[in-house]
Design a protein around this motif. Sequence first.
Motif, PDB file in Angstrom:
ATOM      1  N   GLU B 315       0.325  -1.164  -0.253  1.00 19.39           N
ATOM      2  CA  GLU B 315       0.073   0.616   0.213  1.00 19.39           C
ATOM      3  C   GLU B 315       1.227   0.710  -0.010  1.00 19.39           C
ATOM      4  N   ARG B 316       2.344   1.217  -0.071  1.00 19.50           N
ATOM      5  CA  ARG B 316       3.257   2.129  -0.247  1.00 19.50           C
ATOM      6  C   ARG B 316       2.808   3.058   0.816  1.00 19.50           C
ATOM      7  N   THR B 317       2.810   2.849   2.524  1.00 15.40           N
ATOM      8  CA  THR B 317       2.493   3.550   3.139  1.00 15.40           C
ATOM      9  C   THR B 317       3.737   3.398   4.207  1.00 15.40           C
ATOM     10  N   THR B 318       4.055   4.434   5.032  1.00 16.44           N
ATOM     11  CA  THR B 318       5.619   4.246   5.830  1.00 16.44           C
ATOM     12  C   THR B 318       5.788   2.721   6.362  1.00 16.44           C
ATOM     13  N   PRO B 319       6.489   2.252   5.683  1.00 19.46           N
ATOM     14  CA  PRO B 319       7.334   0.691   6.125  1.00 19.46           C
ATOM     15  C   PRO B 319       7.921   0.947   7.238  1.00 19.46           C
ATOM     16  N   THR B 320       7.587  -0.282   8.178  1.00 21.06           N
ATOM     17  CA  THR B 320       7.736  -0.774   9.292  1.00 21.06           C
ATOM     18  C   THR B 320       9.414  -1.262   9.526  1.00 21.06           C
ATOM     19  N   PRO B 321      11.017  -0.643   9.850  1.00 22.36           N
ATOM     20  CA  PRO B 321      11.968  -1.077   9.758  1.00 22.36           C
ATOM     21  C   PRO B 321      12.386  -2.284  11.143  1.00 22.36           C
ATOM     22  N   VAL B 322      11.645  -2.801  11.652  1.00 24.27           N
ATOM     23  CA  VAL B 322      11.954  -3.697  12.814  1.00 24.27           C
ATOM     24  C   VAL B 322      13.031  -4.744  11.641  1.00 24.27           C
ATOM     25  N   THR B 323      13.914  -5.192  11.878  1.00 26.23           N
ATOM     26  CA  THR B 323      14.636  -6.885  11.073  1.00 26.23           C
ATOM     27  C   THR B 323      14.722  -7.565  12.499  1.00 26.23           C
ATOM     28  N   MET B 324      15.308  -7.049  13.569  1.00 23.25           N
ATOM     29  CA  MET B 324      15.257  -7.980  14.572  1.00 23.25           C
ATOM     30  C   MET B 324      15.069  -8.266  15.871  1.00 23.25           C
ATOM     31  N   VAL B 325      14.082  -9.302  15.939  1.00 24.24           N
ATOM     32  CA  VAL B 325      13.520  -9.966  16.656  1.00 24.24           C
ATOM     33  C   VAL B 325      14.472 -10.374  18.007  1.00 24.24           C
ATOM     34  N   PRO B 326      14.534 -10.186  19.173  1.00 27.45           N
ATOM     35  CA  PRO B 326      14.925 -10.434  20.257  1.00 27.45           C
ATOM     36  C   PRO B 326      14.109 -11.811  21.265  1.00 27.45           C
ATOM     37  N   VAL B 327      15.143 -12.735  21.657  1.00 23.78           N
ATOM     38  CA  VAL B 327      14.389 -14.070  22.139  1.00 23.78           C
ATOM     39  C   VAL B 327      14.768 -13.382  23.903  1.00 23.78           C
ATOM     40  N   ASP B 328      14.072 -14.429  24.445  1.00 21.83           N
ATOM     41  CA  ASP B 328      14.086 -14.701  26.119  1.00 21.83           C
ATOM     42  C   ASP B 328      15.108 -16.279  26.808  1.00 21.83           C
ATOM     43  N   LEU B 329      15.487 -15.510  27.493  1.00 18.51           N
ATOM     44  CA  LEU B 329      16.022 -17.235  27.890  1.00 18.51           C
ATOM     45  C   LEU B 329      15.222 -17.937  29.264  1.00 18.51           C
ATOM     46  N   VAL B 330      14.505 -19.188  28.839  1.00 24.76           N
ATOM     47  CA  VAL B 330      13.457 -19.470  29.623  1.00 24.76           C
ATOM     48  C   VAL B 330      14.094 -21.068  30.909  1.00 24.76           C
ATOM     49  N   VAL B 331      14.467 -20.293  31.748  1.00 27.69           N
ATOM     50  CA  VAL B 331      15.466 -21.199  32.672  1.00 27.69           C
ATOM     51  C   VAL B 331      14.366 -21.776  33.139  1.00 27.69           C
ATOM     52  N   ARG B 332      14.216 -23.217  33.094  1.00 23.94           N
ATOM     53  CA  ARG B 332      13.796 -24.825  33.912  1.00 23.94           C
ATOM     54  C   ARG B 332      14.976 -25.436  33.636  1.00 23.94           C
ATOM     55  N   ALA B 333      14.765 -26.740  34.486  1.00 26.61           N
ATOM     56  CA  ALA B 333      15.378 -27.738  35.071  1.00 26.61           C
ATOM     57  C   ALA B 333      16.576 -28.394  34.971  1.00 26.61           C
ATOM     58  N   SER B 334      16.642 -28.284  33.344  1.00 29.41           N
ATOM     59  CA  SER B 334      17.469 -28.757  32.955  1.00 29.41           C
ATOM     60  C   SER B 334      18.963 -28.075  32.517  1.00 29.41           C
ATOM     61  N   THR B 335      19.249 -27.694  33.251  1.00 34.01           N
ATOM     62  CA  THR B 335      20.478 -26.701  33.777  1.00 34.01           C
ATOM     63  C   THR B 335      20.378 -26.827  35.215  1.00 34.01           C
ATOM     64  N   ALA B 336      21.845 -26.780  35.592  1.00 33.08           N
ATOM     65  CA  ALA B 336      22.570 -26.843  37.073  1.00 33.08           C
ATOM     66  C   ALA B 336      23.778 -26.491  36.790  1.00 33.08           C
ATOM     67  N   PRO B 337      24.899 -26.004  37.770  1.00 29.03           N
ATOM     68  CA  PRO B 337      26.098 -26.100  38.389  1.00 29.03           C
ATOM     69  C   PRO B 337      26.904 -27.163  37.615  1.00 29.03           C
ATOM     70  N   PRO B 338      27.716 -27.693  37.350  1.00 29.58           N
ATOM     71  CA  PRO B 338      28.868 -28.884  36.995  1.00 29.58           C
ATOM     72  C   PRO B 338      28.552 -29.973  37.890  1.00 29.58           C
ATOM     73  N   PRO B 339      29.010 -31.190  37.683  1.00 30.44           N
ATOM     74  CA  PRO B 339      28.892 -32.148  39.122  1.00 30.44           C
ATOM     75  C   PRO B 339      29.789 -31.687  39.905  1.00 30.44           C
ATOM     76  N   GLY B 340      31.255 -31.180  39.822  1.00 33.83           N
ATOM     77  CA  GLY B 340      32.309 -31.005  40.590  1.00 33.83           C
ATOM     78  C   GLY B 340      31.710 -29.940  41.315  1.00 33.83           C
ATOM     79  N   ALA B 341      30.737 -29.035  40.935  1.00 33.57           N
ATOM     80  CA  ALA B 341      30.406 -27.991  41.523  1.00 33.57           C
ATOM     81  C   ALA B 341      30.107 -27.703  43.241  1.00 33.57           C
TER      82      ALA B 341
END
Lengths: 341, 341
Positions: B315-341
């Motif tokens: 429609e030849r209106t003003t373009p929206t210049p978004v080109t990169m959409v950020p992300v979020d880290l979702v922390v659940r239970a599959s991560t933890a400190p390494p065994p020795g720690a």
Amino acid sequence: MGSASGPAAKKASAADVARHAGVSMQTVSRVARDLENVQPATRDRVRASMVELGYSPNRAARALRSGRFHTIGVIMFTLSSFGNTKFLEAIAEAAGLVGYTITLLPVSQRTRGEVTGAIARLSEQAVDGVVIVIEADLLSEDDVDLPADVPVVIIDSSRLSERPFIDTDQALGARLATQHLLDLGHETVWHIAGPQTFYAARRREAAWREVLESHGREVPPPFTGDWSTGSGYRAGLEIARRPEITAVFVANDGMALGLLRACHELGRDVPSTLSIVGFDDMTESESFWPPLTTIHQHFDEVGRSSVAMLVAQIERTTPTPVTMVPVDLVVRASTAPPPGA
Amino acid sequence: MGSASGPAAKKASAADVARHAGVSMQTVSRVARDLENVQPATRDRVRASMVELGYSPNRAARALRSGRFHTIGVIMFTLSSFGNTKFLEAIAEAAGLVGYTITLLPVSQRTRGEVTGAIARLSEQAVDGVVIVIEADLLSEDDVDLPADVPVVIIDSSRLSERPFIDTDQALGARLATQHLLDLGHETVWHIAGPQTFYAARRREAAWREVLESHGREVPPPFTGDWSTGSGYRAGLEIARRPEITAVFVANDGMALGLLRACHELGRDVPSTLSIVGFDDMTESESFWPPLTTIHQHFDEVGRSSVAMLVAQIERTTPTPVTMVPVDLVVRASTAPPPGA
DNA sequence: CTCCACGATGTTTACGTCAACATCACGGAG
DNA sequence: CTCCGTGATGTTGACGTAAACATCGTGGAG
């Protein structure tokens, strides 16, 4: 850069091609449609002109003239369900093979009003026919009368509608699942049902009940979820705490995944102390832990058939009378004999 | 039965309504399009006639006359991937809000030829513009030149194309995932990459590598999968056997699920002996066992923006210049400190 | 009181294609 | 040699809508 299209040139029309090739528009039209009665020499000349001018027929004009859009509309609530996605993919592929394109006619809310609206707006859509993938509850003919002049196929196992319909044999799947658990030696089978507004959920529950009754087994009160993993998890928190429950038939794989999660959290081992059967055989199910025994639905087959039936209506050829698609029991590691056995 | 449509009557046209209401076709057209300059009394009369005759405008004629189909084409390889499905849903919804309908232009094979073909056939499709959801590799402008006259938006993070594009910030996601694991105390982070033909897979791998290097950590050789759970499982069979591996960043949730399965089979506990981060945050990920730490992609945001950008072009209106959409880290239970720690 | 501007409405035409019908050239049958 | 059938090609006219332009009536400014 390849082809040199004129600067800001409007698209070439059949008339332009005709002029360029020194023939009439009608001959161009005949060549474009691959009709027989055109001399090879003429045909080649016209083809060359079409390429040179970058001609391609105008769909709108074709549709206006012929009354055919060569497009199939699909009405569904959401793409978020595994089944709907598979249906859509199968429909799109099957339609492509017979020269049709798919248009999405989305219905945002799961309410009767939205469905009615979408169907009412149907006749102003550029489609030759419609595949409706919506639970029958919202489609009983009393409330929503489908425009009589629009070819329709409904993917649904309700027989309420007088329109052609097709679906997975829900009852067969539920029977196979329940029977499999009984065959393993379980005294009875519990059930996590889908939302009762879904015909498929009711069919699965009814068939589960029938199998138990026909074997003279106790029919435990079913849990009810909403298809989501979360609802399966919530039911699972109770199930995992009750050792007398040794077998569960879950109405879809997503809720079964939630149940598995609850079992892990509460330390209830599957399958040694609890057997689980799902329904759908979604892509991930074989990688659940343990891999899920489930009912494999042939979504692609249902999608394909729906297109065949619809195109038969549109083009008034002989209809394909398939109305029920069978399923397969896929046995994986989530089922085993009961603890005592 | 409701409205009494004449027996086999052809559809009413604007001319019929005009005659019935005693006005000109043009006035009917104006009412149909909700233009301003029509007297309320006239408008009501025309509206009444439209209802009585069951009139609805003919899309083909409209398109022919106006040159606009009010339809957006979507080109994607498959609906089987979680991301594509979410994109399609978001695109359809956003398009609906601005009065556009979605048409699926499917490409069956993941080959350059098919893509080229689909794009070549673009100009004969009844669409005003196209959203392309295909890895850039197959779209480098050398091979495939998109018709200059068709508005296009590409969902892709490659900057190869000169056409407007938009995508998830792949690198940010990979950085967040890798950093999260380092922050937990892991010495280094292994990686299961996606297929190298996918730009997204390469971006994620590159960013993972950069983070490790910038911290002076060893960069272990990455495994490579094909996005499927099966390929994650195969990589997992090796990973689970190597105790020196304590943290893995997996390029998508599906492969992470496969890795989890391998760990369960081989008795490798997650997260106490191995931490895992996925990418996508698919619906089921929170119900995996253990629930998966992952990168949440805003597919809906990307889909919405792509429509906004495309409609702006159309429609030849003003373009929206978004080109990169950020992300979020979702922390659940599959991560933890390494065994020795 | 006259004239004109303005809003409401009507008339004409073109969008690109395809169906129906018209024409034309050619060659074989009589 | 004439006639006519056959197949190739051309001509005309819709399909339903919307843009451009024309007209008509009314009320306010001068």
